[in-house]
Design a protein around this motif. Structure first.
Motif, short mmCIF file in Angstrom:
data_model
loop_
_atom_site.label_atom_id
_atom_site.label_comp_id
_atom_site.label_asym_id
_atom_site.label_seq_id
_atom_site.Cartn_x
_atom_site.Cartn_y
_atom_site.Cartn_z
N GLU A 187 39.20 -42.17 9.99
CA GLU A 187 39.84 -41.32 8.99
C GLU A 187 41.35 -41.54 9.00
O GLU A 187 41.96 -41.75 10.06
CB GLU A 187 39.54 -39.84 9.27
N TYR A 242 34.96 -41.07 11.08
CA TYR A 242 34.26 -40.46 9.95
C TYR A 242 32.85 -40.06 10.37
O TYR A 242 32.12 -40.84 11.00
CB TYR A 242 34.20 -41.43 8.78
N HIS A 249 32.70 -45.12 5.32
CA HIS A 249 33.08 -44.71 3.98
C HIS A 249 32.45 -45.60 2.92
O HIS A 249 32.36 -46.83 3.09
CB HIS A 249 34.60 -44.77 3.79
#
Length: 336
Positions: A229, A244, A253
């Motif tokens: 992140e 994440y 992602h």
């Protein structure tokens, strides 16, 4: 006619987040447990390059002897599991080149005519083959691919929830630096590319749906690498690294998956390894933009095609269409 001030396109390769699970190599349909993100605190050392100007050398030298205390996120396989499973879905949407927003009707009609001519000429086959290769070679695994001993990729074509096609690949048997089709996998890759091209060639509203599963043999208990992140303001007590996770399950992602899939640009000046399709050929990890030249970036190619009736060469047309598939806001500024 000039480039519209409002010109935008929706992305046509639409991946989901990729979630991580752990299991045993070869037990493809066995029980797989989620890979969780957990915290740990470590006692490191100061290793970054310190400024030669400040602080005072007398104070700087003792400071490097101090411990660098930090809290980080980590994700790893359980001690009883040696394989990482990464799974995501991918929608291939039709209507390539149809703007989601355009404030110049004449420009839009000319643009759609150019896209229709490209579709008729190529059927999106060349682009589809490259996307298929990036699915089959496991590029979307990023660092996990580099750390793996073996990688297997399975792709399923789903129609109303039912399986309409399935393909399996040994990721290490496919090249990463070009898009030549190995003889052993040629038929499977051609079939997969046909599905992708069919989705891209659909009119607005049509699509194809794929489910992609990769198995990476990492070793029992080994660390795996989800997305990290970007935390702009960590505060005084923030973690040094935040991974994440979706409901605690490690994942990647959708943007990072999409970046890997569109790493197909080998048409830029002085091309070497493929780079992700970007209007200026930007590769932020290298601090370089490979398409800064005035005649090879997306805007100059599109302007010549639409406004000056200079049809780009075949490779440049592939790049322009791949940028439409990428999506984005491409309107011209009304300010001088």
């Amino acid at each position: 006619m000039k480039t519209p001030s409002v010109l935008a396109f929706e992305r046509k390769l639409d991946p989901s987040d990729a979630l991580f699970a752990a299991g045993t190599w070869g037990a493809w349909d066995g029980d797989w447990e989620p890979v969780v993100v957990r915290e740990k605190s470590v006692r490191g050392t100061i290793s970054n390059c310190l400024s030669a100007k400040a602080p005072d050398p007398a104070k700087r030298n003792p400071s490097v002897k101090n411990a660098n205390l930090q809290t980080i996120d980590v994700a790893s396989l359980p001690a009883t599991c040696d394989t990482l499973r990464v799974r995501f879905s991918l929608r291939i949407l039709g209507g390539v080149g149809w703007p989601s927003a355009c404030n110049d009707r004449e420009y839009q009609q000319k643009l759609l005519a150019a896209v229709a001519a490209y579709r008729e000429e190529t059927g999106f086959v060349e682009l589809a083959r490259r996307y298929a290769c990036n699915l089959a070679n496991g590029r979307f695994l990023w660092r996990n691919r580099l750390a793996a001993e073996q990688v297997r990729v399975e792709v399923r074509h789903l129609v109303k929830g039912a399986e309409a096609g399935r393909w399996g690949f040994d990721a290490f048997a496919l090249p990463m630096n070009d898009f030549t089709l190995p003889e052993a996998d040629r038929e499977a890759l051609e079939e997969l590319a046909e599905v992708i091209a069919g989705g891209l060639a659909e009119p607005t509203g049509g699509y194809r749906l794929l489910e992609v599963t990769a198995f990476a043999r990492m070793g029992s208990g080994q660390e795996v690498f989800p997305s990290q992140e970007l935390i702009l303001d960590r505060g005084s007590r923030g973690k040094s690294k935040t991974l994440y996770a979706v409901n605690g399950v490690a994942g990647m992602h959708s943007q990072k998956v999409g970046n890997a899939l569109r790493t197909i640009d080998t048409w830029y000046p002085g091309a070497g390894n493929p780079i992700a399709v970007e209007p200026y050929g930007s590769v932020t990890s290298l601090g370089t933009a490979y398409r800064q030249s005035k005649d090879k970036n997306f805007y100059s190619l599109l302007e010549g095609w639409m406004l000056k009736d200079k049809t780009p060469e075949a490779d440049d047309r592939h790049f322009v269409m791949a940028t439409f598939i990428r999506g984005g806001v491409f309107g011209s500024s009304e300010k001088e």
